[in-house]
Design an enzyme around this catalytic site. Structure first.
Site, PDB file in Angstrom:
ATOM      1  N   GLU A 295       0.852  -1.195   0.000  1.00 27.86           N
ATOM      2  CA  GLU A 295       0.000   0.000   0.000  1.00 27.86           C
ATOM      3  C   GLU A 295       0.881   1.235   0.000  1.00 27.86           C
ATOM      4  O   GLU A 295       2.064   1.149   0.320  1.00 27.86           O
ATOM      5  CB  GLU A 295      -0.879   0.029   1.263  1.00 27.86           C
TER       6      GLU A 295
ATOM      7  N   LYS B 230       2.147   4.624   1.672  1.00 33.25           N
ATOM      8  CA  LYS B 230       2.140   5.227   2.994  1.00 33.25           C
ATOM      9  C   LYS B 230       1.835   6.702   2.798  1.00 33.25           C
ATOM     10  O   LYS B 230       2.677   7.485   2.374  1.00 33.25           O
ATOM     11  CB  LYS B 230       3.490   5.046   3.677  1.00 33.25           C
TER      12      LYS B 230
ATOM     13  N   ASP C  50       0.919  10.515   3.591  1.00 29.99           N
ATOM     14  CA  ASP C  50       1.360  11.459   4.599  1.00 29.99           C
ATOM     15  C   ASP C  50       0.174  12.260   5.110  1.00 29.99           C
ATOM     16  O   ASP C  50      -0.128  13.332   4.629  1.00 29.99           O
ATOM     17  CB  ASP C  50       2.394  12.393   3.947  1.00 29.99           C
TER      18      ASP C  50
ATOM     19  N   TYR D 201      -7.300   1.831   5.727  1.00 30.51           N
ATOM     20  CA  TYR D 201      -6.246   0.840   5.488  1.00 30.51           C
ATOM     21  C   TYR D 201      -6.270  -0.334   6.459  1.00 30.51           C
ATOM     22  O   TYR D 201      -5.373  -1.169   6.446  1.00 30.51           O
ATOM     23  CB  TYR D 201      -4.863   1.482   5.447  1.00 30.51           C
TER      24      TYR D 201
ATOM     25  N   LYS E 238      10.535   3.415   3.055  1.00 29.48           N
ATOM     26  CA  LYS E 238      10.421   4.836   2.764  1.00 29.48           C
ATOM     27  C   LYS E 238      11.011   5.212   1.397  1.00 29.48           C
ATOM     28  O   LYS E 238      12.021   4.666   0.977  1.00 29.48           O
ATOM     29  CB  LYS E 238      11.131   5.656   3.853  1.00 29.48           C
TER      30      LYS E 238
ATOM     31  N   CYS F 188       9.359  50.338  -1.260  1.00 25.73           N
ATOM     32  CA  CYS F 188       8.901  49.201  -2.059  1.00 25.73           C
ATOM     33  C   CYS F 188       9.847  49.022  -3.244  1.00 25.73           C
ATOM     34  O   CYS F 188      10.106  49.986  -3.965  1.00 25.73           O
ATOM     35  CB  CYS F 188       7.471  49.448  -2.538  1.00 25.73           C
TER      36      CYS F 188
ATOM     37  N   CYS G 256       7.717  50.164  -6.603  1.00 29.67           N
ATOM     38  CA  CYS G 256       7.213  51.519  -6.849  1.00 29.67           C
ATOM     39  C   CYS G 256       7.871  52.575  -5.969  1.00 29.67           C
ATOM     40  O   CYS G 256       7.590  53.761  -6.096  1.00 29.67           O
ATOM     41  CB  CYS G 256       5.700  51.570  -6.656  1.00 29.67           C
TER      42      CYS G 256
ATOM     43  N   CYS H 274       3.884  47.082   1.134  1.00 29.83           N
ATOM     44  CA  CYS H 274       4.000  48.317   0.375  1.00 29.83           C
ATOM     45  C   CYS H 274       2.661  49.019   0.557  1.00 29.83           C
ATOM     46  O   CYS H 274       1.607  48.445   0.301  1.00 29.83           O
ATOM     47  CB  CYS H 274       4.231  48.008  -1.106  1.00 29.83           C
TER      48      CYS H 274
ATOM     49  N   CYS I 188       0.471  50.685  -6.439  1.00 34.25           N
ATOM     50  CA  CYS I 188       1.757  50.089  -6.837  1.00 34.25           C
ATOM     51  C   CYS I 188       1.515  49.135  -8.010  1.00 34.25           C
ATOM     52  O   CYS I 188       0.673  48.239  -7.924  1.00 34.25           O
ATOM     53  CB  CYS I 188       2.362  49.344  -5.653  1.00 34.25           C
TER      54      CYS I 188
HETATM   55  S1  IVH Z   1      -0.929   0.622   8.731  1.00 35.53           S
HETATM   56  C1  IVH Z   1       0.363  -1.282  12.354  1.00 35.53           C
HETATM   57  N1  IVH Z   1      -1.141   1.565   6.301  1.00 35.53           N
HETATM   58  O1  IVH Z   1       1.702   5.491   8.995  1.00 35.53           O
HETATM   59  C2  IVH Z   1      -0.060  -0.637  11.144  1.00 35.53           C
HETATM   60  N2  IVH Z   1      -0.406   3.018   8.037  1.00 35.53           N
HETATM   61  O2  IVH Z   1       3.841   4.853  11.300  1.00 35.53           O
HETATM   62  C3  IVH Z   1      -0.180   0.813  11.300  1.00 35.53           C
HETATM   63  N3  IVH Z   1       0.027   5.321   7.317  1.00 35.53           N
HETATM   64  O3  IVH Z   1       0.122   6.082  12.036  1.00 35.53           O
HETATM   65  C4  IVH Z   1      -0.877   1.467  10.258  1.00 35.53           C
HETATM   66  N4  IVH Z   1      -0.507   5.016   5.201  1.00 35.53           N
HETATM   67  O4  IVH Z   1      -0.872   7.154  10.015  1.00 35.53           O
HETATM   68  C5  IVH Z   1      -0.818   1.828   7.581  1.00 35.53           C
HETATM   69  N5  IVH Z   1      -1.395   2.298   4.119  1.00 35.53           N
HETATM   70  C6  IVH Z   1      -1.077   2.549   5.383  1.00 35.53           C
HETATM   71  C7  IVH Z   1      -0.669   3.834   5.822  1.00 35.53           C
HETATM   72  C8  IVH Z   1      -0.322   4.018   7.165  1.00 35.53           C
HETATM   73  C9  IVH Z   1      -0.112   5.886   6.118  1.00 35.53           C
HETATM   74  C10 IVH Z   1       0.491   5.987   8.549  1.00 35.53           C
HETATM   75  C11 IVH Z   1      -0.442   5.860   9.723  1.00 35.53           C
HETATM   76  C12 IVH Z   1       0.365   5.362  10.871  1.00 35.53           C
HETATM   77  C13 IVH Z   1       1.766   5.567  10.396  1.00 35.53           C
HETATM   78  C14 IVH Z   1       2.594   4.435  10.927  1.00 35.53           C
END
Ligand code: IVH
Length: 682
Positions: free
Chosen positions: A115, A117, A119, A226, A315, A419, A422, A437, A442
């Site tokens: 999946e 991750k 933000d 998720y 990551k 400014c 101008c 300004c 301007c």
């Molecule tokens: S699984 C034990 N799936 O990542 C599993 N987390 O450091 C925990 N996050 O707090 C969550 N996308 O906010 C999972 N596809 C995804 C995710 C995800 C983002 C975030 C989530 C969690 C942090 C884990």
């Protein structure tokens, strides 16, 4: 009177239809109907629910933003802790995790799910008997904040699901602000002189932690579910993948980019694909998450501390680079803000050449101690405008120059800061971080205002972009935004490189912009500190430019999220004769200066506060509260001196004692029902 049964049936039909369209639009991204047709359905439902409040239910699509602002968030205990994830940063680390997991599982092959991750921030949503009852933040993993009212405003979160579900279950997911929404929000905040959100994660977190759900509702938040946290009273699927399919079938939004993976090779391919394509995603992802598919095996593998052994985050490499900051330049924004920006030695970051980067304001530059000549880290985190993250102090030679905005714009001839465009006087209002300004005429400001006024999300006048704005100003055809409405086709055709057809199109676009909704016009005027979000709240409150222009500071400050700074800026704007002239010119040109007909400002129970204690017979607590709110009253959890009524059901708690102590009027359920009936027939 319409027959009550048929009204009820109509209400239910409208809700089902609206929920279906919401689902198509917000979950599937594939709308089936026009905005106008959708609005009509919503209006009809609102009207019926206002006429027949007894049919109002908390899961009605009209009740997403219903609640009054909270004083603070309550705390929710998570029955099952919310874990975090261990990270790996390289192929070797991933392989080590993979082999360890196989060994612990005692198998030589495993099924995984890959999946993104995302933000954003983790939330847990609890459904009881098919109704969303609680939405909470992760908090420390064991206790989170109760942000139900705010999460209800996210259209991709179902307020109710079919009854054929476990009587009690919890789903988990990531709430996030898509890139486009994040960029827009920060642009608006920059224009309003507000501190910017560092990244979409902070922006999403800030948005769901608003005490006023109306503010949250204006932020285009979204969610991907998720995990199925827990489910009681009914069997659920044996694997994570199937659990996601099951949740999807219930109407939850699941990321379509999830994949089943069954070897390290496939995990690596999945990772490589998205490292390359991450920029094309509508949201920011900082890696992939690899999860063991079998839920049984997940349980057996268990956790170490806060981290599960059955999942890992791999990551993405950061989109950062280092380069030299040659100089700090100053540009002038549409409200006159003097914006420092970094002029860089060109550098390629993730395939894009960066020459300039945002530096927000002087305080920010000082706080990070960024100096001209520094080697700096620049990041292109999905934002349109890259930003300078921090200087690398260890690489300083001693020749770097500390930044002072006033020194930079000091005009030797005038012997004062001026400014840079101008030469106008520069001011810094008390308590603000930005310098301005002060010359409203301007050229840089006028140009920026014209560009803002005509831009897509504002008055949407196609054909008058940056270059035409320059030409129109240079040729003296417009001096302010209102002059646009007096342009003739003949004037335009005489301009360089302007054909008959494009001139006609521009005139047409200008003409149709006269009908834009009120909030767009308020936003378009370029009042300092008023972004699109505040403009909407103002339009909802005032219904016309004239009402807004004559509002007092107190009245302005009664609008959610309008504080003294914004209120003063509005009053100052309409006090200036030049701005009043612009409004009059717009009026004469036939630009619409009012919104739709005002909804009655006072409902029968406006200004009253209700507290409900104990069990009611006729409806659930939520239903009772929704009805009271629909009639204009606020509902509170605690009895205070401000409470107007305490409704006392069976087995009341300490709230009744408190009400007796404070001598607050108490209502039995029967009296309460009578009151509701009485006021709703008014
Ligand atoms: S699984 C034990 N799936 O990542 C599993 N987390 O450091 C925990 N996050 O707090 C969550 N996308 O906010 C999972 N596809 C995804 C995710 C995800 C983002 C975030 C989530 C969690 C942090 C884990």
């Amino acid at each position: 009177m319409e027959d009550r049964d048929s009204v009820k049936a109509r209400i239910e039909k409208l809700r089902a239809e609206i929920n279906h369209h919401n689902y198509r639009y917000y979950v599937l991204d594939s709308p089936e109907t026009s905005d106008a047709a959708y609005d009509e359905l919503m209006q009809e439902l609102r009207r019926l629910e206002e006429q027949y409040p007894e049919f109002l239910t908390p899961d009605s699509p009209t009740q997403r933003v219903g609640a009054t602002p909270l004083g603070a968030f309550g705390i929710v205990e998570h029955p099952l802790p919310l874990l975090s994830l261990g990270n790996v940063f390289s192929r070797d680390e991933l392989l080590a995790w993979y082999t360890r997991t196989l060994r612990l599982a005692g198998q030589n092959q495993l099924d995984f799910v890959g999946e993104h991750k995302i933000d954003g921030l983790a939330v847990a949503l609890t459904y009881v008997n098919g109704q969303l009852t609680t939405g909470a933040t992760r908090g420390d993993g064991f206790h989170g904040e109760n942000i139900t009212q705010n999460l209800r405003t996210i259209r991709s979160i179902p307020l109710s699901v079919s009854r054929d579900t476990p009587p009690r279950f919890e789903v988990r997911g990531e709430v996030f602000l898509p890139r486009a929404g994040f960029n827009k929000l920060n642009q608006e905040r920059a224009a309003e002189g507000l501190p910017l959100f560092a990244n979409p994660r902070n922006a999403a977190a800030g948005s769901v932690r608003q005490l006023d759900p109306k503010v949250t509702a204006k932020r285009p938040l979204d969610i991907y579910i998720y995990a199925l946290g827990y489910a009681e009273g009914k069997a659920t699927p044996p694997t994570h993948w199937e659990a996601m399919e099951y949740l999807q079938s219930l109407g939850f939004k699941i990321n379509p980019n999830n994949r089943r993976l069954n070897s390290t090779g496939q995990v690596e391919d999945y990772y490589d694909t998205w490292v390359e394509r991450r920029e094309s995603l509508p949201y920011e992802a900082d890696g992939i998450v690899v999860k063991v598919n079998s839920l049984d095996l997940q349980e057996r593998l268990g956790n170490v501390g806060h981290e599960p052994r059955w999942a890992v985050a791999y990551k993405f490499p950061a989109v950062e680079g280092t380069t030299r900051l040659r100089e700090i330049g100053i540009s002038v924004g549409r409200t006159g803000t003097l914006n420092p920006y970094a002029i860089l030695e060109p550098i390629s970051v993730g395939g894009v050449t960066i020459r300039q980067a945002a530096l927000h304001n002087e305080d920010d530059i000082r706080r990070k101690d960024i100096r001209e000549g520094d080697t700096v880290i620049v990041r292109r985190a999905g934002q349109v405008i890259p930003e300078v993250v921090e200087p690398i102090k260890s690489q300083r030679t001693g020749n770097e120059k500390e930044f002072s905005l006033l020194d930079k714009i000091f005009d030797k001839e005038k012997q004062r800061p001026a400014c840079p465009v101008c030469g106008g006087e520069v001011i810094k209002p008390e308590g603000e971080v930005m310098y301005y300004c002060s010359n409203a005429a301007c050229p840089a400001q006028v140009q920026a205002r014209l560009e803002h006024f005509t831009s897509r999300s504002v008055m949407d006048i196609r054909g008058v972009g940056e270059s035409q704005s320059t030409t129109l100003l240079r040729e003296g055809l417009v001096k302010d935004v209102a002059d646009l409405y007096y342009l003739t086709k003949e004037q335009l055709v005489r301009l360089d490189r302007m054909g008959d057809k494009s001139a006609g199109n521009i005139i047409k676009a200008i003409s149709s912009s006269k009908q834009r909704p009120l909030y767009r016009l308020i936003y378009a005027l370029g009042i300092r500190h008023i972004g699109g979000e505040t403009a909407q709240l103002l339009a909802e409150h005032f219904h016309s430019i004239d009402d807004l222009a004559s509002a007092s500071l107190e009245e302005l400050m009664s609008v959610p999220s309008v504080g003294p700074k914004i209120a003063e800026s509005i009053v100052a704007f309409f006090r200036q004769p030049e701005n009043r002239d612009i409004i009059e010119k717009l009026r004469r040109a036939g630009v619409q200066l009012a919104g739709e007909a005002a909804r009655p400002k006072t409902l029968p129970l406006s200004g009253q506060e209700f507290v409900i204690t104990g069990r009611l017979e006729a409806f659930s607590r939520e239903e009772a509260e929704a009805q009271v709110r629909a009639l204009g009253a606020a509902t509170k959890d605690n009895v205070t001196r401000k409470t107007s009524y305490v409704v006392v059901g069976a087995d009341p708690g300490s709230k009744l004692v408190r009400a007796q102590e404070l001598n607050i009027k108490q209502l039995t359920e029967e009296e309460f029902l009578r009151l509701l009936k009485q006021v709703s027939s008014k």
